[in-house]
Write a protein that holds these residues in place. Structure first.
Motif, PDB file in Angstrom:
ATOM      1  N   ALA A 177      29.967  30.343  35.664  1.00 49.91           N
ATOM      2  CA  ALA A 177      30.930  31.305  36.206  1.00 49.91           C
ATOM      3  C   ALA A 177      30.628  31.577  37.667  1.00 49.91           C
ATOM      4  O   ALA A 177      31.543  31.628  38.508  1.00 49.91           O
ATOM      5  N   LYS A 178      29.355  31.765  38.003  1.00 49.75           N
ATOM      6  CA  LYS A 178      29.009  32.030  39.395  1.00 49.75           C
ATOM      7  C   LYS A 178      29.292  30.824  40.272  1.00 49.75           C
ATOM      8  O   LYS A 178      29.675  30.963  41.447  1.00 49.75           O
ATOM      9  N   SER A 179      29.099  29.629  39.716  1.00 51.44           N
ATOM     10  CA  SER A 179      29.408  28.413  40.475  1.00 51.44           C
ATOM     11  C   SER A 179      30.894  28.344  40.791  1.00 51.44           C
ATOM     12  O   SER A 179      31.298  28.055  41.919  1.00 51.44           O
ATOM     13  N   LEU A 180      31.710  28.620  39.747  1.00 54.18           N
ATOM     14  CA  LEU A 180      33.166  28.636  39.963  1.00 54.18           C
ATOM     15  C   LEU A 180      33.541  29.707  40.972  1.00 54.18           C
ATOM     16  O   LEU A 180      34.398  29.492  41.834  1.00 54.18           O
ATOM     17  N   GLN A 181      32.915  30.863  40.857  1.00 51.84           N
ATOM     18  CA  GLN A 181      33.197  31.957  41.790  1.00 51.84           C
ATOM     19  C   GLN A 181      32.878  31.534  43.217  1.00 51.84           C
ATOM     20  O   GLN A 181      33.645  31.811  44.144  1.00 51.84           O
TER      21      GLN A 181
ATOM     22  N   ARG B 163      46.796  35.444  35.082  1.00 49.88           N
ATOM     23  CA  ARG B 163      46.970  36.882  35.188  1.00 49.88           C
ATOM     24  C   ARG B 163      46.789  37.302  36.648  1.00 49.88           C
ATOM     25  O   ARG B 163      46.199  36.572  37.458  1.00 49.88           O
ATOM     26  N   SER B 164      47.292  38.494  36.943  1.00 51.09           N
ATOM     27  CA  SER B 164      47.197  38.987  38.319  1.00 51.09           C
ATOM     28  C   SER B 164      47.052  40.496  38.284  1.00 51.09           C
ATOM     29  O   SER B 164      47.103  41.129  37.218  1.00 51.09           O
ATOM     30  N   ILE B 165      46.879  41.068  39.470  1.00 46.22           N
ATOM     31  CA  ILE B 165      46.732  42.514  39.590  1.00 46.22           C
ATOM     32  C   ILE B 165      47.434  42.989  40.843  1.00 46.22           C
ATOM     33  O   ILE B 165      47.436  42.319  41.882  1.00 46.22           O
ATOM     34  N   ILE B 166      48.082  44.145  40.715  1.00 44.11           N
ATOM     35  CA  ILE B 166      48.651  44.825  41.884  1.00 44.11           C
ATOM     36  C   ILE B 166      48.060  46.230  41.861  1.00 44.11           C
ATOM     37  O   ILE B 166      48.321  47.017  40.937  1.00 44.11           O
ATOM     38  N   TRP B 167      47.249  46.536  42.853  1.00 43.01           N
ATOM     39  CA  TRP B 167      46.627  47.854  42.882  1.00 43.01           C
ATOM     40  C   TRP B 167      47.676  48.936  43.104  1.00 43.01           C
ATOM     41  O   TRP B 167      48.746  48.700  43.677  1.00 43.01           O
ATOM     42  N   GLY B 168      47.350  50.119  42.643  1.00 46.05           N
ATOM     43  CA  GLY B 168      48.321  51.224  42.648  1.00 46.05           C
ATOM     44  C   GLY B 168      48.977  51.464  43.979  1.00 46.05           C
ATOM     45  O   GLY B 168      50.206  51.619  44.068  1.00 46.05           O
TER      46      GLY B 168
ATOM     47  N   TYR C  15      35.666  38.719  34.383  1.00 41.58           N
ATOM     48  CA  TYR C  15      37.110  38.877  34.169  1.00 41.58           C
ATOM     49  C   TYR C  15      37.890  37.591  34.424  1.00 41.58           C
ATOM     50  O   TYR C  15      39.091  37.545  34.177  1.00 41.58           O
ATOM     51  N   GLY C  16      37.245  36.565  34.896  1.00 40.26           N
ATOM     52  CA  GLY C  16      37.903  35.287  35.058  1.00 40.26           C
ATOM     53  C   GLY C  16      38.736  35.176  36.308  1.00 40.26           C
ATOM     54  O   GLY C  16      38.610  35.972  37.243  1.00 40.26           O
ATOM     55  N   LEU C  17      39.626  34.143  36.300  1.00 41.09           N
ATOM     56  CA  LEU C  17      40.456  33.855  37.463  1.00 41.09           C
ATOM     57  C   LEU C  17      41.578  34.894  37.566  1.00 41.09           C
ATOM     58  O   LEU C  17      42.211  35.263  36.578  1.00 41.09           O
ATOM     59  N   SER C  18      41.839  35.325  38.790  1.00 42.90           N
ATOM     60  CA  SER C  18      42.856  36.360  38.982  1.00 42.90           C
ATOM     61  C   SER C  18      43.474  36.223  40.350  1.00 42.90           C
ATOM     62  O   SER C  18      42.827  35.754  41.302  1.00 42.90           O
ATOM     63  N   LEU C  19      44.770  36.642  40.418  1.00 44.03           N
ATOM     64  CA  LEU C  19      45.475  36.692  41.689  1.00 44.03           C
ATOM     65  C   LEU C  19      45.688  38.162  42.039  1.00 44.03           C
ATOM     66  O   LEU C  19      46.210  38.931  41.227  1.00 44.03           O
TER      67      LEU C  19
END
Length: 456
Positions: free
Chosen positions: A14-18, A64-69, A105-109
């Motif tokens: 995971a750290k390598s991918l990161q 998956r993705s995230i939009i902060w408030g 938490y894995g890959l995220s946009l």
């Protein structure tokens, strides 16, 4: 001997991918995708959209993705101002995001911005495709071809009980100036938001099972402005409206850019108030036609009665004249027959006396006959003459009596003697009550006397 295995922990990978992703994706990227599910949490204000990419209707990529408030408030406001709709499931978006990978938490946009014009273009394309599908299925104008009821008395209304537009609609149809009885039945549904199209579709299907109870279906929405109108371009919803067995009337907003639901409905009005006035107008138009028909009927009837009243008056006058003429003619015929009877009787008597004289002369010359025999013959002949004369007189008398009775029966006085009377107005006989009006002075002629009256 085999080489010892080099074992990596999951965290190492995971750290390598990161590290790799962090070094490779070092800036913000514009990415095109579809929001499969928005996953907005009002409490925190954050959204965690599930994004997909499809080709020919099949999912080829998912992330998956995230939009902060703070970003979500800014993006959503910008989106509403331009697209006239909130971010929702199923939308095609072009967004600016960073790519990151977290060991846990894995890959995220992380979405920083969204370009509304792209979504508008996609929505326009989808709208055009939906219109084309409806036309190819030959149902685009199907609801418009339905005959609209002359009196739409029972209305199935799809709206929200708390909507100001719905209450404006009720106020107009329930308090219309003519007191027309228009019944409306509310089928409460969501009129905007992600579940709007599905909610309205459910109510339409429910109304369809009770179609015999209603004259028309109304979809009315007020107070929401132009926001959320893209739900009314949904293919399933619009195809249901187009093929609905009852006329569908829409009044879903102030937008100048018509939704497909408005296009395929039987009649489109902008606001619920316009829809209410449209319904009341149907009743008003019929009332005007009925009032005009009633006026023409009264006018025609009055003309008909007047023309026939004049005709009846003329007929009564002619009948009176002919009756008088007939009586006079009958009296003249009676006088003529009376004179003929008298003349015939006189001629018969004269002839009889002549025959008697002839026989007397013969008697004088018949000296050979005995006086008794001659006297017998004379008496017998005298009796024969008397009987013949009496018989003829009786016949003539009976004829005279019959004629006299016929004349008496036709005499108006004898008719009135049996209880009948003659009522006149200004010297003319009254044959119909329509000849009289209030205040007329009339005279009623009886067998014995007359009565003068005033019509009230």
């Amino acid at each position: 001997m085999s080489k010892p295995k080099h074992i990596y922990t999951l965290l190492d990978v995971a750290k390598s991918l990161q590290s790799i992703i962090g070094k490779t994706y070092t800036k913000q990227y514009w990415i095109k995708a579809e929001i499969a599910r928005l996953n907005f949490y009002p409490k925190s204000g954050h959204a965690y959209p599930d994004l997909v990419y499809k080709e020919e209707g099949k999912i080829q990529a998912e992330m998956r993705s995230i939009i902060w408030g703070s970003d979500f408030v800014k993006i959503n406001r910008k989106f509403q101002d331009n697209v006239k709709s909130k971010l929702s499931d199923g939308m095609q978006i072009l967004f600016q995001a960073t790519v990151s990978y977290h060991p846990k938490y894995g890959l995220s946009l992380t979405i920083m911005d969204i370009e509304p014009s792209f979504t508008l273009g996609e929505m326009a394309r989808e709208k055009a495709e939906t219109i084309q599908r409806l036309k190819e299925a030959q149902i685009f104008h199907q609801n418009k071809r339905l005959p609209f009821p002359v009196l739409p008395k029972r209305l199935a209304v799809i709206s929200v009980s708390t909507s100001k537009g719905y209450h404006d609609f009720l106020n107009i149809i329930q308090n219309n100036t003519h007191g027309f009885a228009i019944q409306s039945y509310l089928f409460s549904a969501l009129l905007q938001g992600e579940r709007c199209a599905k909610s309205i579709l459910e109510k339409l299907n429910l109304i369809k099972t009770k179609a015999d109870y209603f004259d028309a279906v109304l979809i009315i929405r007020g107070g929401g402005g132009d926001v959320g109108l893209n739900a009314y371009d949904d293919y399933e919803l619009t195809s249901c409206i187009a093929t609905f067995p009852l006329p569908v009337v829409t009044g879903i907003g102030h937008s100048t850019n018509l939704t497909i639901a408005e296009m395929v409905s039987h009649t489109n009005k902008i606001t619920p108030t316009d829809v209410a006035y449209f319904m009341v107008e149907k009743f008003s138009n019929l009332k005007k036609k009925l009032d005009e028909t009633e006026r023409l009927l009264h006018q025609t009837t009055a003309h008909f009665l007047k023309s026939h009243q004049d005709s009846l008056t003329q007929t009564a006058d002619l009948l009176q004249i002919h009756t008088k003429h007939f009586i006079q003619s009958s009296y003249a015929q009676l006088d003529n027959k009376k004179e003929r009877i008298i003349e015939q009787s006189l001629r018969l008597l004269k002839t009889s006396f002549q025959h008697l004289e002839q026989y007397q002369q013969r008697l004088k010359h018949a000296v050979d006959y005995s006086s008794n025999e001659m006297l017998f013959l004379l008496n017998a002949f005298h009796n024969r003459i008397r009987i013949a004369v009496q018989y003829q007189v009786n016949i003539n008398t009976k004829e005279l009596e019959q004629l006299s009775k016929q004349v008496e029966l036709l005499n108006p006085k004898n008719v009135m003697k049996r209880g009948y009377s003659i009522t006149t107005l200004n010297g003319k006989s009254i044959t119909n009550q329509q000849q009289l009006t209030s205040g007329n002075e009339i005279k009623t002629i009886l067998y014995n006397g007359t009565i003068e009256s005033i019509v009230k």
